[in-house]
Design a protein around this motif. Structure first.
Motif: not given
Length: 482
Positions: A269-272, A325-327, A333-334, A436-439
């Protein structure tokens, strides 16, 4: 001393001190990105220098933040906090006076050291000073004012860049420190854990920071020999932490599968987020043609939504558990980042930028508070401070790597930010990578996160306005060295 009442002059002084100190670091996380194009033009710097301007700060901050908390436990939280404030202000002054990109980057690294000293102490001073009956309200006020500071950061950064100039983005910290220090000396009581201490894990801190530095350098410069050396130092860091009796990051904490899973989600998440906020303000200025003030203001909806709705999100997460929520949050965000693909030359704020910011902000609201609460619920309460510190450092390290890696992965050349066409194409590819990172993070959450008994009902777990990192838990942890 933990009996100060919020309504007393001393209580108001403590609250003002901690808000001013944390605001310096919060503003830095949201203001600097807006100023990057102006810095590049003024200092004749390429894209790599702009990446290092962001990453030099994140590198020392992420590498030393756990050690900074330990210094406060041993030598006094007020003392270490004040050293951090003065250090941060002095480094900010050097940033503002930097004659070239090299000096600016070095000063930013020093700024990160100051941030590592002051950030853990801000909330810890509140937890250690206030009467239990007032502590929740004090933390709530601290979170709320911190959120307001984060919300106005991009707007303030844009106004400074278009007005007195980008150097004032850094120079602004000096008067904040000049106000913070005397108030702290007068009103804030000293506190420490009063327990026995082992040795500081200096070797672990150095190995961790050196590994991050080499990997970052390798990604920015496309130097794979340096990358291999950075990975080797990372392995050495793990081995040292495994064998030391008093490690900076006890590996046993990762025996909790939930803790490990949520930190993997945090990394994604925080990378994105780190990549998005680094590139989006440049896109809005270079490609769309907006001023720094317009670009900074465009980002306001994400932080305003965080500030207004995080508490409700935290309550929802307590009722339904963290898995949904975490899914759903990362997927929202994506979607918001993919909506940014519509933002190019001639884009309209209302039709193109605002929808992306609103969807992105709703995704952040959905995931951030449950993520923080789940991190703290996944370990024993005696290790909550350590767990939050590791999670906070993981978020910063993820942003660090993303800022280094995204331009390389997206084929963004050294001069791309000077060319609207070249940058626009690379920005589009970057948004797909971030989405993609968020997914991936959503998939990890859906597959691994499970509902646990409620573990964190304190205000700092449920509401904050920062889009940069999770809030850092400040509850004093007895017997912990780092």
């Amino acid at each position: 001393m933990s009996d100060v009442r919020l309504a007393s002059p001393q209580g108001r002084g403590i609250l003002l001190t901690t808000i001013l100190g944390s605001s310096m670091a919060l503003l830095d996380s949201t203001v600097v990105n807006v100023a990057l194009p102006a810095m590049g033009r003024d200092l004749d710097a390429g894209l790599a220098a702009l990446q290092w301007t962001v990453n030099a700060y994140l590198l020392t901050l992420a590498g030393l933040i756990l050690l900074g908390g330990s210094l406060g436990d041993r030598y006094g939280r007020r003392r270490v906090f004040l050293i951090g404030v003065v250090w941060f202000a002095a480094a900010s002054l050097l940033c503002g006076l930097a004659p070239n990109a090299g000096v600016l980057i070095a000063a930013r690294a020093l700024q990160g050291v100051g941030g590592a000293l002051l950030t853990p102490g801000s909330l810890a001073l509140i937890q250690a000073s206030f009467h239990p009956d007032d502590r929740g309200r004090a933390v709530g006020l601290w979170s709320g004012f911190g959120g307001i500071g984060a919300a106005v950061g991009p707007f303030l950064g844009g106004w400074l860049v278009d007005g007195p100039g980008w150097r004032w983005v850094f120079l602004l910290n000096v008067p904040l420190a000049l106000l913070c220090v005397p108030v702290a000396l007068r009103h804030v009581p000293e506190s420490g854990d009063g327990g026995e201490h082992g040795r500081f894990d200096v070797l672990g801190a150095l190995l961790g920071a050196a590994s991050l530095a080499l990997v970052t350098y390798a990604l920015i410069e496309a130097d794979w020999i340096t990358a291999a050396l950075g990975v080797a130092l990372g392995v050495a860091f793990v081995l040292v932490e495994k064998r030391r009796p008093d490690p900076m990051m006890p590996l046993g904490i990762f025996a909790s599968r939930q803790f490990t899973a949520v930190n993997l989600v945090t990394l994604c998440v925080y990378a994105a987020f780190g990549g998005f906020f680094f590139l989006s303000v440049i896109q809005l200025q270079v490609v769309v043609g907006w001023s720094a003030l317009q670009a900074g203001t465009a980002l306001l909806p994400t932080t305003v939504l965080m500030l207004l709705l995080s508490a409700r999100s935290g309550e929802l997460g307590e009722r339904i558990g963290p898995r949904i929520p975490l899914t759903v949050g990362p997927l929202l965000c994506a979607a918001g980042m993919l909506l940014m693909l519509r933002v190019d030359r001639g884009a309209s704020y209302v039709a193109d930028v605002l929808p992306a910011m609103l969807v992105l902000g709703l995704g952040m609201v959905t995931l951030v508070a449950p993520l923080t609460a789940t991190v703290l619920a996944s370990v024993d309460v005696s290790r909550a401070g350590l767990a939050s510190g590791i999670n906070n450092a993981a978020a910063r390290a993820a942003g660090l790597v993303a800022v280094a890696a995204l331009p390389l992965l997206a084929g963004m050349g050294e001069e791309a930010y000077r060319s609207p066409g070249a940058f626009d194409g690379a920005f589009g590819r970057s948004m797909w990578i971030c989405a993609g990172t968020l997914a991936l993070g959503a998939g990890v959450a859906f597959a691994t996160v499970r509902t646990l008994p409620p573990g964190c009902r304190r205000p700092e777990c449920r509401s904050h306005g920062s889009v940069a990192v999770p809030p850092l838990e400040g509850e004093p942890v007895k017997g912990r060295i780092a």
